[in-house]
Write an enzyme that holds these catalytic residues in place. Sequence first.
Site, PDB file in Angstrom:
ATOM      1  N   GLY A  97       2.850 -56.933 -71.220  1.00  0.00           N
ATOM      2  CA  GLY A  97       1.703 -57.460 -71.954  1.00  0.00           C
ATOM      3  C   GLY A  97       1.946 -57.397 -73.445  1.00  0.00           C
ATOM      4  O   GLY A  97       3.047 -57.109 -73.913  1.00  0.00           O
ATOM      5  N   MET A 126       0.784 -55.264 -75.592  1.00  0.00           N
ATOM      6  CA  MET A 126       0.905 -53.928 -76.169  1.00  0.00           C
ATOM      7  C   MET A 126       1.889 -53.038 -75.424  1.00  0.00           C
ATOM      8  O   MET A 126       2.367 -52.068 -75.989  1.00  0.00           O
ATOM      9  CB  MET A 126      -0.464 -53.242 -76.191  1.00  0.00           C
ATOM     10  CG  MET A 126      -1.462 -53.892 -77.118  1.00  0.00           C
ATOM     11  SD  MET A 126      -3.037 -53.006 -77.127  1.00  0.00           S
ATOM     12  CE  MET A 126      -3.593 -53.309 -75.456  1.00  0.00           C
ATOM     13  N   ASP A 184     -12.661 -53.166 -73.874  1.00  0.00           N
ATOM     14  CA  ASP A 184     -11.652 -54.226 -73.694  1.00  0.00           C
ATOM     15  C   ASP A 184     -11.668 -54.748 -72.260  1.00  0.00           C
ATOM     16  O   ASP A 184     -10.620 -54.872 -71.623  1.00  0.00           O
ATOM     17  CB  ASP A 184     -10.263 -53.692 -74.065  1.00  0.00           C
ATOM     18  CG  ASP A 184      -9.232 -54.810 -74.197  1.00  0.00           C
ATOM     19  OD1 ASP A 184      -9.640 -55.946 -74.495  1.00  0.00           O
ATOM     20  OD2 ASP A 184      -8.035 -54.542 -73.995  1.00  0.00           O
TER      21      ASP A 184
END
Length: 583
Positions: free
Chosen positions: A22, A24, A139
Amino acid sequence: MSERIGELIDGRYQITSAISRGGMATVYSAVDTRLDRTVAVKIMHENLARDEEFVSRFIREAKAAAGLSHPNLVQVYDQGWNQGGVPAVFLVMEYIPGATLRDHLFAVGQLGAKEALEIINQVLSALTYAHHGGIIHRDIKPENIMITADGRAKLGDFGLARAVSTGNTLTADANVLMGTVAYLAPEQVQRGIADVKSDIYSLGIVLFEMLTGKKPYEGDSPIQIAYRHVHDRVPAPSTLNHAITRDLDSLVLHATAPDPGLRYQSAREFQEDIRKSLLLLDPNEQQLSLPLGIPEELRRPVRTAKTKREKSLGAKVNAQEAKPEISRPRMSNTSEIRRRTSRRVRRNRLIALAIAGVIGITGWYQLFGPGAQIAIPSVVGGTKKEAERTLEKLGFDITVAKSVFDEQIPKGKIISMSPPAGSRVSEGERISVVLSKGAERYKVPSLKGKSISQATIELANVKLVIGSAQSQFDLKIPKDQIISTSPAPGTMVKKNTQVNLLVSKGPELVAIANYVGKSSEQALNELTDAGFDVKQSDEFSDKFPMGIVIAQNPTDPELTKGAQVSLTISKGPEKIKVPSGIL
């Protein structure tokens, strides 16, 4: 993603394969060599691992997430900083065979109402538990919801939710944040804050996407999407999928109200409506299964000191009742009633009646009487006419407090309102709004042929300033007058934009030689190369041989480049024809 396969993280977790990558982090499957079990290890990208503030915040939040245990949460086992090999910040989680909700949506496009509501119901169970523990996710998106092989939904990434602060949401790499911004609540975008109602908004967007197969807002950059979350209203899902009922529209619109005060105020409240909708879809199912609901310890009533005290008092009363009755003289019925009705009982009745009266009068006054108050709906992002139609129906007056420039909000749209949306006010209250004049732009004036001092005044009048000034020779524009500007005249620019000037040095002067007595070929070549316009004429000369310059005009030592220079070229002595027979 395969560069870490085989690596032993923190001397304990043996990386076996890559699962996903992803914005991050990269997620790997690994074997916990100490407990001999399969786990998922999320390793942050190196650029984040070098940020000390991020690392400390990440570890702190991961510790809090590790304290959560719920059947609809991805369990966090461990976290740390790998010191044994390549430096890495990592998070060890429960390994879940299955796919993310994003993968599921990619495969099927959109979900049926029952399947979508069942997934949301399970996620809300997890959120109710987490919120009860004081932890906000911040999130929520399909990438963070896992769907197990048996269909159970599990919410993950609580450890990262707060570590990546919303204050950086719109300034980081667009590729990382495009997915996250699509689910951010308006208050997260505007003020960088999040609470229970922010999670509810994000989950409402997820429900919209499950029902329609699309996000409510699309854009080329995170800024564009975030702007729409703040200034637009999430559309009803039925506008994209006509099979969706009003009941489902209501769920999404309630959860995604721009004003947090108009949303569901808790995950439990949202879940109650979700369960009612599930019953509407299947009336025969009178009771929802609860293995994925709230843990028993949260549903069990709390034992308080008051409860114990009440039991103690009850025991004393029973003991007193158990005492043998003392024989007394028989009284009349009236006397007996008066004895039993103590002063305290009468006092309590009067107090109760008084309280009931106050509540009744207050309720009448606030709900039906002169003091009745109405919640103000949000008109931010709409036009003045739209706001008037909305507010005047409710008995409010609207006035424009001021109009201001705004780089984001289009001209004529409302930027803010006072009192704010969600406030409860009396009918007839005046609502003031601030209108946008659009982006503040000024037209660059034409400055050609003007002096720098004149240009300074004209630019100041339109809130612009002089930038750099360069000079060049110009045949037509006199010295010290402006030839052109950058930006060009007529261009619309921001306030205090610098306007660069090109100023004339006048015509360029070039030294010129005296070619009298020299070859006409030399004179013509040199003058032409110097940029002069050469005109020549021929005449006889007894003094100069043929091809020699007899005269040059003008005779100045310097001339303007491009000026005309006239040369007279000798044709030699004039020959005279003598008639035959004279000699």
